[in-house]
Design an enzyme around this catalytic site. Structure first.
Site, PDB file in Angstrom:
ATOM      1  N   CYS A 173       0.248  -7.235   7.258  1.00  0.00           N
ATOM      2  CA  CYS A 173      -0.390  -6.642   6.079  1.00  0.00           C
ATOM      3  C   CYS A 173       0.398  -6.856   4.798  1.00  0.00           C
ATOM      4  CB  CYS A 173      -0.617  -5.153   6.315  1.00  0.00           C
ATOM      5  SG  CYS A 173      -1.535  -4.832   7.832  1.00  0.00           S
ATOM      6  N   HIS A 228       0.544   0.786  -0.963  1.00  0.00           N
ATOM      7  CA  HIS A 228      -0.056   0.202   0.244  1.00  0.00           C
ATOM      8  C   HIS A 228      -1.155   1.154   0.734  1.00  0.00           C
ATOM      9  CE1 HIS A 228      -0.326  -2.539   3.537  1.00  0.00           C
ATOM     10  NE2 HIS A 228      -0.002  -1.624   4.451  1.00  0.00           N
ATOM     11  N   GLU A 264       5.492   6.071   2.847  1.00  0.00           N
ATOM     12  CA  GLU A 264       5.494   5.376   1.563  1.00  0.00           C
ATOM     13  C   GLU A 264       5.783   6.364   0.430  1.00  0.00           C
ATOM     14  OE1 GLU A 264       2.965   2.079  -1.031  1.00  0.00           O
ATOM     15  OE2 GLU A 264       1.920   3.213   0.526  1.00  0.00           O
ATOM     16  N   LYS A 303      -7.364   0.573  -1.458  1.00  0.00           N
ATOM     17  CA  LYS A 303      -7.982   0.626  -0.130  1.00  0.00           C
ATOM     18  C   LYS A 303      -8.977   1.772   0.009  1.00  0.00           C
ATOM     19  CE  LYS A 303      -4.063  -1.582   2.247  1.00  0.00           C
ATOM     20  NZ  LYS A 303      -3.172  -1.764   1.071  1.00  0.00           N
ATOM     21  N   HIS A 347      -8.851  -1.811   4.202  1.00  0.00           N
ATOM     22  CA  HIS A 347      -7.606  -2.571   4.332  1.00  0.00           C
ATOM     23  C   HIS A 347      -7.929  -4.023   4.633  1.00  0.00           C
ATOM     24  CE1 HIS A 347      -3.654  -3.773   5.039  1.00  0.00           C
ATOM     25  NE2 HIS A 347      -3.230  -2.848   5.896  1.00  0.00           N
ATOM     26  N   PHE A 368       2.922  -4.549   9.821  1.00  0.00           N
ATOM     27  CA  PHE A 368       3.392  -4.397  11.193  1.00  0.00           C
ATOM     28  C   PHE A 368       4.564  -5.351  11.420  1.00  0.00           C
ATOM     29  CE2 PHE A 368      -0.784  -2.866  13.432  1.00  0.00           C
ATOM     30  CZ  PHE A 368      -0.679  -1.653  12.766  1.00  0.00           C
TER      31      PHE A 368
END
Length: 415
Positions: free
Chosen positions: A166, A305, A316, A337, A342, A401
């Site tokens: 991502c 994010h 975050e 998002k 996403h 990830f």
């Protein structure tokens, strides 16, 4: 004596998104608070717990490229070529006047042609190996977005495919920025692309319990909200043209913004969860801000994010506190998002474009759908409505990830 780093500017942008298939359409939808999430139409979800996604609508590949060429591309490559065309057109780049070996590509995809792989497996099982398409491999491998963009537009410089889950889109732009900075290219076409709303894609993320099972689209992707329950899978592409400043000026290009910092780190912690203290993401932010030469108090806006998962949003938030200190309480934060889900490997590309548009328009969009923040999520996440304000300096975060963290810093261009 160290060579002075060259300045890098943005001269073109292109987007294919669940709320618009151009930057203009996308940004208009953003300003209107349009939601791109709805029922999955690509396959039958009867046996799936997850019923919704953020699909690209009304995309016709032959509107952007030759029909025969399009048939040889997976959807993620088609999205990349379409967005690259818009970006290059806006930039006014004329390849007949350029040294093609000084114009490169840095376009990544986190997953590649997943649907092609699924269909090939079905053919293999049902009809045997001889019935697998001859073009399966060049359609499914992740570097083919970069390859097709290079081929389509005659770009013969460095052509790379950054794959960091991502964080792919953000790191692709970051590595393009570095390429120009150090003199390996004058121009780079950069960003991310993805099309993985497929049976295996949704099943895999669902089994990981990463996706929300909420069926009300308006309450599905709700970053930083106390009721958030997972992310919504999206698709699309975000591509920009980055250019060395003097090169852009020499050809009279319109300069949209300047890229001034890039930070990339690894959590070295867990394959899916960010580091709980936010230290890895915080260091990526610190690096980008330090390279830009600004103080934390000068950060006007953070495009987070902000996936709408419990761990990401909490960790975050901690990272922003660590990176900005007391200034974290005053910075505007939001998550694109909330509107488009996403986009995985494409997320960073589209969110970087959002930062540039925010700088151009002096507008920070609402995190739509989110109503009441989690107790531990204690920043200004732009709930309720957007904010009209001068945006001189913005950063965009991506966390992938595997522990990949990346931050881009962009500011209003000043001569």
């Amino acid at each position: 004596m160290a060579q002075e780093k060259r300045r890098v500017v943005v001269t073109g942008m292109g987007a294919i998104t669940p709320i618009g298939n151009s930057v203009e359409a996308f940004w208009q939808s953003v300003r209107e608070g349009k939601l791109g999430i709805g029922e999955i139409t690509k396959f039958d979800t009867t046996d799936y717990k997850v019923k919704i996604a953020a699909e690209v609508k009304d995309f016709v590949a032959k509107d952007y490229m030759d029909f025969k060429a399009a048939k040889r591309m997976s959807a993620f490559s088609q999205f990349a070529v379409a967005a690259a065309k818009e970006a290059i057109d806006q930039s006014g780049l004329d390849m007949t006047k350029e040294n093609p070996f000084r114009v490169g590509v840095s376009v990544g995809s986190g997953i590649g042609g997943l649907l092609d792989m699924e269909e090939a497996h079905s053919r293999l099982v049902e009809k045997g190996p001889s019935r697998v398409k001859p073009l399966l491999v060049p359609m499914m491998i992740t570097n083919m977005a970069a390859g097709n963009v290079s081929i389509m537009f005659g770009l013969k410089g460095k052509s790379i495919n950054v794959v960091t889950a991502c964080a792919t889109g953000t790191q692709s732009i970051g590595e393009a920025y570095r390429t120009i900075q150090c003199g390996d290219a004058e121009v780079m076409v950069a960003g991310g692309t993805e099309s993985s709303i497929t049976p295996v894609g949704v099943a895999g993320f669902s089994s990981l319990t990463a996706l929300t099972t909420e069926e009300n689209p308006a309450r599905a992707s709700i970053p930083f909200d106390k009721d958030r329950s997972g992310f919504v899978m999206g698709e699309g592409a975000g591509i920009v043209v980055l250019e060395e400043l003097e090169h852009a000026k020499a050809r009279g290009a319109e300069i949209l913004a300047e890229v001034v910092g890039y930070g990339a780190t690894s959590d070295a912690y867990h394959i899916t969860s960010p580091a709980e203290d936010g230290s890895g993401a915080a260091e990526a932010m610190r690096l980008a801000i330090a390279e830009a030469g600004v103080a934390p108090e000068e950060v006007d806006y953070i495009n987070a994010h902000g996936t709408s998962t419990h761990h990401n949003d909490l960790f975050e938030t901690r990272a922003i506190h660590l990176a900005l200190g007391e200034a974290a309480k005053k910075v505007h934060v939001n998550s694109t998002k909330s509107m488009i889900g996403h986009l995985l490997g494409a997320a960073g590309g589209v969110e970087f474009i959002t930062c540039v548009k925010s700088i151009q328009d002096g507008y920070i969009h609402q995190t739509i759908g989110s109503v009441a923040a989690d107790e531990e999520c204690d920043l200004d996440y732009t709930f309720g409505k957007g904010v009209s304000t001068d945006v001189n300096f913005a950063i965009s975060n991506s966390l992938g990830f595997g522990g990949h963290n990346a931050t881009l810093a962009v500011r209003k261009y000043v001569e």
